[in-house]
Scaffold this motif. Structure first.
Motif, mmCIF file in Angstrom:
data_model
loop_
_atom_site.group_PDB
_atom_site.id
_atom_site.type_symbol
_atom_site.label_atom_id
_atom_site.label_comp_id
_atom_site.label_asym_id
_atom_site.label_seq_id
_atom_site.Cartn_x
_atom_site.Cartn_y
_atom_site.Cartn_z
ATOM 1 N N PRO A 277 0.806 -1.226 0.000
ATOM 2 C CA PRO A 277 0.000 0.000 0.000
ATOM 3 C C PRO A 277 0.837 1.273 0.000
ATOM 4 O O PRO A 277 0.372 2.317 -0.467
ATOM 5 N N ARG A 278 2.086 1.183 0.500
ATOM 6 C CA ARG A 278 2.981 2.344 0.483
ATOM 7 C C ARG A 278 3.834 2.378 -0.782
ATOM 8 O O ARG A 278 4.181 3.448 -1.282
ATOM 9 N N MET A 279 4.199 1.198 -1.296
ATOM 10 C CA MET A 279 5.032 1.140 -2.504
ATOM 11 C C MET A 279 4.224 1.491 -3.747
ATOM 12 O O MET A 279 4.782 1.942 -4.746
ATOM 13 N N LYS A 280 2.921 1.215 -3.699
ATOM 14 C CA LYS A 280 2.000 1.461 -4.812
ATOM 15 C C LYS A 280 2.349 0.614 -6.035
ATOM 16 O O LYS A 280 1.893 -0.498 -6.178
ATOM 17 N N ARG A 281 3.183 1.146 -6.931
ATOM 18 C CA ARG A 281 3.479 0.455 -8.185
ATOM 19 C C ARG A 281 4.795 -0.315 -8.059
ATOM 20 O O ARG A 281 5.873 0.223 -8.303
ATOM 21 N N CYS A 282 4.681 -1.581 -7.660
ATOM 22 C CA CYS A 282 5.874 -2.414 -7.496
ATOM 23 C C CYS A 282 5.540 -3.843 -7.896
ATOM 24 O O CYS A 282 4.537 -4.402 -7.448
ATOM 25 N N THR A 283 6.381 -4.428 -8.732
ATOM 26 C CA THR A 283 6.209 -5.820 -9.106
ATOM 27 C C THR A 283 7.459 -6.612 -8.717
ATOM 28 O O THR A 283 8.428 -6.039 -8.221
ATOM 29 N N VAL A 284 7.418 -7.916 -8.939
ATOM 30 C CA VAL A 284 8.449 -8.803 -8.408
ATOM 31 C C VAL A 284 8.933 -9.765 -9.494
ATOM 32 O O VAL A 284 8.147 -10.231 -10.324
ATOM 33 N N VAL A 285 10.215 -10.073 -9.458
ATOM 34 C CA VAL A 285 10.768 -11.132 -10.306
ATOM 35 C C VAL A 285 10.666 -12.442 -9.529
ATOM 36 O O VAL A 285 11.150 -12.542 -8.398
ATOM 37 N N ALA A 286 10.008 -13.437 -10.120
ATOM 38 C CA ALA A 286 9.778 -14.713 -9.439
ATOM 39 C C ALA A 286 10.149 -15.877 -10.348
ATOM 40 O O ALA A 286 10.259 -15.724 -11.572
ATOM 41 N N LYS A 287 10.341 -17.039 -9.741
ATOM 42 C CA LYS A 287 10.648 -18.240 -10.500
ATOM 43 C C LYS A 287 9.421 -18.712 -11.285
ATOM 44 O O LYS A 287 8.302 -18.695 -10.759
ATOM 45 N N ARG A 288 9.638 -19.158 -12.498
ATOM 46 C CA ARG A 288 8.544 -19.546 -13.395
ATOM 47 C C ARG A 288 7.610 -20.611 -12.803
ATOM 48 O O ARG A 288 6.392 -20.537 -13.024
ATOM 49 N N PRO A 289 8.101 -21.624 -12.052
ATOM 50 C CA PRO A 289 7.180 -22.635 -11.519
ATOM 51 C C PRO A 289 6.051 -22.056 -10.664
ATOM 52 O O PRO A 289 4.976 -22.657 -10.587
ATOM 53 N N LEU A 290 6.263 -20.904 -10.049
ATOM 54 C CA LEU A 290 5.205 -20.296 -9.234
ATOM 55 C C LEU A 290 4.000 -19.887 -10.067
ATOM 56 O O LEU A 290 2.891 -19.767 -9.537
ATOM 57 N N MET A 291 4.223 -19.683 -11.354
ATOM 58 C CA MET A 291 3.119 -19.267 -12.215
ATOM 59 C C MET A 291 2.076 -20.373 -12.357
ATOM 60 O O MET A 291 0.925 -20.124 -12.725
ATOM 61 N N PHE A 292 2.455 -21.611 -12.029
ATOM 62 C CA PHE A 292 1.559 -22.747 -12.220
ATOM 63 C C PHE A 292 1.005 -23.260 -10.890
ATOM 64 O O PHE A 292 0.668 -24.435 -10.766
ATOM 65 N N THR A 293 0.901 -22.372 -9.911
ATOM 66 C CA THR A 293 0.365 -22.755 -8.594
ATOM 67 C C THR A 293 -1.089 -22.321 -8.465
ATOM 68 O O THR A 293 -1.466 -21.638 -7.509
ATOM 69 N N GLY A 294 -1.891 -22.676 -9.437
ATOM 70 C CA GLY A 294 -3.324 -22.433 -9.352
ATOM 71 C C GLY A 294 -3.696 -20.960 -9.335
ATOM 72 O O GLY A 294 -3.107 -20.140 -10.051
ATOM 73 N N ALA A 295 -4.671 -20.617 -8.497
ATOM 74 C CA ALA A 295 -5.188 -19.252 -8.432
ATOM 75 C C ALA A 295 -4.108 -18.264 -8.019
ATOM 76 O O ALA A 295 -4.096 -17.113 -8.473
ATOM 77 N N PHE A 296 -3.185 -18.711 -7.160
ATOM 78 C CA PHE A 296 -2.116 -17.808 -6.724
ATOM 79 C C PHE A 296 -1.242 -17.410 -7.909
ATOM 80 O O PHE A 296 -0.947 -16.233 -8.127
ATOM 81 N N GLY A 297 -0.804 -18.404 -8.694
ATOM 82 C CA GLY A 297 0.055 -18.124 -9.830
ATOM 83 C C GLY A 297 -0.640 -17.293 -10.893
ATOM 84 O O GLY A 297 -0.052 -16.355 -11.447
#
Length: 275
Positions: free
Chosen positions: A115-135
């Motif tokens: 809520p303080r950073m506002k516009r911030c994204t993250v570099v993550a490992k590709r396997p996390l993209m396939f963790t259902g609704a979270f990914g």
């Protein structure tokens, strides 16, 4: 008179009655239960919020919305967060955010900060993209998923992400240690984030999580605890070239180590005094 209860019902009732005892007496049970509750809560929230983030696909501000709900997982597992140095965040500036990485619990601290950073994204490992609704929700929220085994593709994605950071005045959060490490120190940094910062002339923003003294994966210990997250002043890369990479990396890491040691030491002392 025959009992009206079936064996499965009696077994379930007995299990429920033993839960408080297991939670109180077994570190292992408490460890796995807390992680189960943490992951389950975040997954449920992500599933509920999918229709909302679908309205603004690949928009990093979706993470602000998600954090307002997902942050309550910290109360469930008993973690208190203290933010320091938040005055250094400038929502009109872009940064390459560098942070130490100790556990999947780091995301809970980031939920407190979004809520303080506002516009911030993250570099993550590709396997996390396939963790259902979270990914799926993370992808819709603009996370950058990279496959480190495909080096050329990973570099291209990072370059594209950096271009968006500059164009949209966004922050790109990177864990330069590469792997999670909760052993009371900060591991040597990989150089990718510093290449990006120098090539794009974007400032480095160091963020330090104090040691998770309450968490031990080897002994399966997960107690209530407090974490201090300190944001250091940004480090300018203006005028730097790749010849300055080692100096920039070493200087950033050394600053972070000093803050890590000091904040961790103070928390451990407070804990000893409390007991």
């Amino acid at each position: 008179m025959a009992s009206s209860y079936s064996y499965p019902e009696l077994f379930l009732a007995g299990f429920i009655f033993t839960l408080p005892f297991l939670y109180e007496k077994s570190n292992v049970f408490r460890y796995y239960l807390k992680f189960f509750l943490y992951y389950s809560y975040v997954l449920i929230m992500c599933t509920i919020l999918l229709p909302v983030v679908l309205l603004y696909p690949r928009d990093v501000t979706n993470l602000v919305v998600a954090s307002r709900f997902c942050r309550y997982a910290s109360y469930i597992v008993g973690i208190e967060w203290e933010m320091r140095g938040m005055e250094h965040w400038d929502n009109d500036e872009c940064y390459i955010v560098i942070s130490n990485h100790q556990s999947s619990l780091d995301i809970l601290g980031m939920f407190e900060m979004w809520p303080r950073m506002k516009r911030c994204t993250v570099v993550a490992k590709r396997p996390l993209m396939f963790t259902g609704a979270f990914g799926f929700g993370a992808w819709l929220s603009g996370l950058v998923f990279i496959d480190r085994l495909r080096t050329d593709r990973a570099r291209q994605l990072m370059k594209e992400a950096t271009e968006r950071v500059k164009a949209d005045k966004t922050k790109l959060w990177i864990f330069p240690e590469g792997t999670r490490f909760n052993k009371g120190s900060i591991q040597p940094f990989k150089k990718g984030a510093f290449y990006l910062a120098i090539d794009s002339q974007i400032p480095i923003m160091p963020v330090v999580f104090s040691q998770y003294y309450f968490l031990d994966n080897e002994s399966k210990t997960f107690e209530p605890g407090k974490v201090v997250i300190t944001t250091l002043p940004p480090i300018s890369t203006k005028g730097m070239t790749r010849h300055d990479l080692e100096t920039l990396s070493d200087m950033t890491r050394q600053q972070m180590i000093e803050v890590f040691n000091e904040s961790s030491k103070n928390l451990v002392m407070q804990r000893k005094i409390a007991f």
